[in-house]
Design an enzyme around this catalytic site. Structure first.
Site, PDB file in Angstrom:
ATOM      1  N   CYS A 264     -24.674 -23.509  61.856  1.00  0.00           N
ATOM      2  CA  CYS A 264     -23.643 -23.869  62.840  1.00  0.00           C
ATOM      3  C   CYS A 264     -24.009 -25.027  63.756  1.00  0.00           C
ATOM      4  O   CYS A 264     -23.318 -26.045  63.759  1.00  0.00           O
ATOM      5  CB  CYS A 264     -23.295 -22.653  63.685  1.00  0.00           C
ATOM      6  SG  CYS A 264     -22.390 -21.430  62.757  1.00  0.00           S
TER       7      CYS A 264
HETATM    8  C1  UDX Z   1     -24.758 -19.817  66.592  1.00  0.00           C
HETATM    9  C2  UDX Z   1     -23.969 -19.393  67.838  1.00  0.00           C
HETATM   10  O1  UDX Z   1     -24.856 -18.734  68.754  1.00  0.00           O
HETATM   11  C3  UDX Z   1     -22.791 -18.516  67.449  1.00  0.00           C
HETATM   12  O2  UDX Z   1     -22.033 -18.183  68.603  1.00  0.00           O
HETATM   13  C4  UDX Z   1     -21.940 -19.342  66.492  1.00  0.00           C
HETATM   14  O3  UDX Z   1     -20.763 -18.751  66.159  1.00  0.00           O
HETATM   15  C5  UDX Z   1     -22.766 -19.672  65.246  1.00  0.00           C
HETATM   16  O4  UDX Z   1     -23.891 -20.441  65.666  1.00  0.00           O
HETATM   17  P1  UDX Z   1     -26.630 -18.772  65.016  1.00  0.00           P
HETATM   18  O5  UDX Z   1     -26.692 -20.125  64.396  1.00  0.00           O
HETATM   19  O6  UDX Z   1     -26.551 -17.586  64.137  1.00  0.00           O
HETATM   20  O7  UDX Z   1     -25.380 -18.674  66.023  1.00  0.00           O
HETATM   21  O8  UDX Z   1     -27.974 -18.588  65.892  1.00  0.00           O
HETATM   22  P2  UDX Z   1     -28.427 -18.724  67.412  1.00  0.00           P
HETATM   23  O9  UDX Z   1     -29.042 -17.451  67.809  1.00  0.00           O
HETATM   24  O10 UDX Z   1     -27.368 -19.260  68.263  1.00  0.00           O
HETATM   25  O11 UDX Z   1     -29.607 -19.803  67.258  1.00  0.00           O
HETATM   26  C6  UDX Z   1     -29.383 -21.100  66.722  1.00  0.00           C
HETATM   27  C7  UDX Z   1     -30.674 -21.866  66.647  1.00  0.00           C
HETATM   28  O12 UDX Z   1     -31.151 -22.200  67.946  1.00  0.00           O
HETATM   29  C8  UDX Z   1     -31.835 -21.137  65.972  1.00  0.00           C
HETATM   30  O13 UDX Z   1     -32.551 -22.046  65.160  1.00  0.00           O
HETATM   31  C9  UDX Z   1     -32.682 -20.665  67.125  1.00  0.00           C
HETATM   32  O14 UDX Z   1     -34.042 -20.464  66.781  1.00  0.00           O
HETATM   33  C10 UDX Z   1     -32.512 -21.820  68.099  1.00  0.00           C
HETATM   34  N1  UDX Z   1     -32.750 -21.458  69.506  1.00  0.00           N
HETATM   35  C11 UDX Z   1     -31.950 -20.552  70.120  1.00  0.00           C
HETATM   36  C12 UDX Z   1     -33.770 -22.080  70.226  1.00  0.00           C
HETATM   37  O15 UDX Z   1     -34.500 -22.917  69.684  1.00  0.00           O
HETATM   38  N2  UDX Z   1     -33.942 -21.766  71.538  1.00  0.00           N
HETATM   39  C13 UDX Z   1     -33.160 -20.856  72.173  1.00  0.00           C
HETATM   40  O16 UDX Z   1     -33.380 -20.634  73.378  1.00  0.00           O
HETATM   41  C14 UDX Z   1     -32.135 -20.231  71.454  1.00  0.00           C
END
Ligand code: UDX
Length: 420
Positions: A264
């Site tokens: 996403c």
């Molecule tokens: C995301 C959105 O959160 C969700 O609402 C949307 O509909 C789809 O995309 P997702 O991709 O499943 O969800 O994962 P998410 O938990 O949001 O993390 C995305 C990425 O960011 C991951 O690679 C995660 O490791 C990274 N991340 C997240 C960080 O590097 N730091 C953080 O503080 C949070």
């Protein structure tokens, strides 16, 4: 209510299984006979925490699957569009699947006697849902607002906690200029107690993009602060904690590391930046968010280089883009592996769930059967996914470079973090 969900990928299946659990009658539609067979057998074609157990309780009583779209549409009052919207190489969104499914739904509506509501749940750039209306009207010969309704209803499901997100949403966005469409969707979601925001199609489409762009911005922001902190000898995690205590900022999405991946954030921020540029607006912040994210894995590689790894064996712990998923799409781990391969580094890889996919991409690489085995056979360890099981590995005095903030609180003897 009778519901059909067209496109049984990640979002479609979670939505279908979630609605079936709430007591609705759901038919999942997909072109893949294999997927349809799996769903009808009660087996999830994707991995998501809790989904297998949930499917056991709803299949076949309130959840079934079919390849017959026309029949499913005829039997449904609500038709969700949950097909994929991938990006092109230039970051532009590809809407072929949306166009195709709108056409097929239009054909199916041609002979449908009763009213139904089409709900666009796929992530689409502003302006797309209006085109869905046009296509369905043209193909079916029916009138929007009278014979059928359309609403844009974005999803906010995180992989790994998608069912929790489905059952406890922060908000529900219902975008449609048509009151009956909005009322019908509100009725479907009547058991939820969260705020419901009504909007136009375009506002709903943009809310989804702006939400993901905001979260991605927070991550790139803390990564940039983290790069500065590391250079100045300041603890980034303490800084993140300190700023997160400000209610206006909040503590979430301030975990510094090797950057965001997944299906996403990279795709959605690129698609929005591309649409902005097409409209003549330079998306400065969005481009900076992507730039920082692209660079972040190189920070870890630079730290690795500073420890002269030449000739040493490197254990890669973590391939999935985050924990609790087998998804490796846009995982920062993959770009790190590619770089290390170009330098002919000797690697041993391990991930509790993501290895199957990576074996297809890099069949010649060496994979371990446990994190401990990978560590035992290596000289240096890179942590690239925050799996809990890595916390209990015995690293001895091997150098551990942590890209995911996993071991920060109880670091091994020889430890360095990417931003801390
Ligand atoms: C995301 C959105 O959160 C969700 O609402 C949307 O509909 C789809 O995309 P997702 O991709 O499943 O969800 O994962 P998410 O938990 O949001 O993390 C995305 C990425 O960011 C991951 O690679 C995660 O490791 C990274 N991340 C997240 C960080 O590097 N730091 C953080 O503080 C949070």
């Amino acid at each position: 209510m009778n519901v059909c969900v067209t496109g049984s990928g990640y979002v479609g299946l979670i939505t279908g299984a979630g609605l079936a659990t709430l007591g609705h009658q759901v038919i999942c539609v997909d072109i893949s006979k294999e997927k349809v067979g799996q769903i009808n057998a009660g087996e999830p074609p994707i991995f998501e925490h809790g989904l297998a157990d949930l499917m056991k309780t709803v299949v076949p009583k309130s959840l079934t699957a079919t390849t017959d779209l026309t029949d499913a549409v005829k039997r449904s009052r609500i038709i969700f569009i949950t097909v994929g919207t991938p990006s092109s190489r230039h970051g532009e969104i590809k809407l072929d699947q949306i166009e195709k499914i709108s056409h097929s739904i239009g054909e199916a509506l041609h002979d449908k006697k009763d009213y139904c509501l089409i709900v666009v749940k796929s992530t689409v750039i502003p302006g797309t849902t209006e085109k869905v209306v046009e296509t369905v009207e043209r193909v079916s010969g029916k009138e929007f607002g009278k014979d059928f309704g359309v609403a844009m209803n974005p999803e906010f499901l995180r992989e790994g906690s998608a069912l929790t997100d489905f059952f406890s949403p922060d908000r529900i966005i219902i975008g449609s200029p048509d009151k009956k469409s909005r009322e019908t969707l509100k009725e479907l979601y009547s058991s939820f107690s969260c705020p419901v925001l009504e909007s136009s199609f375009r506002e709903a489409e943009m809310i989804k993009y702006a939400s993901n762009a905001m979260l991605a911005t927070k991550i790139s922001f803390i990564n940039e602060i983290g790069n500065i902190c590391k250079n100045l000898g300041i603890d980034t995690n303490k800084v993140a904690e300190g700023i997160g205590l400000d209610k206006r900022i909040g503590p979430h999405f301030l975990r510094a590391g090797i950057g965001f991946g997944g299906s996403c954030f990279p795709k959605d921020v690129s698609a929005l930046a591309h649409q902005a540029a097409t409209a003549g607006i330079t998306p400065r912040v969005l481009r900076a968010v992507l730039d920082v994210n692209r660079e972040q894995p190189n920070r870890l590689l630079a730290i690795l280089d500073s420890h002269t790894p030449k000739g040493k064996k490197i254990a890669i712990l973590g391939l999935a883009f985050k924990k609790d998923t087998d998804d490796v799409r846009e995982s920062p781990s993959l770009s790190i592996i590619k770089e290390l391969q170009m330098e002919n580094s000797s690697l041993i890889l391990y991930d509790p769930m993501g290895m199957k996919e990576v074996m297809k991409l890099f069949p010649h690489l060496t994979f371990a059967s446990s994190a401990q085995e990978a560590v035992n056979k290596a000289d240096i360890v890179l942590i690239l996914t925050e799996w809990d099981e890595f916390k209990t590995v015995n690293f001895g005095d091997k150098l551990v470079i942590d890209g995911k903030n996993l071991l920060y609180e109880r670091p091994p003897t020889n430890y360095e973090g990417v931003c801390w």
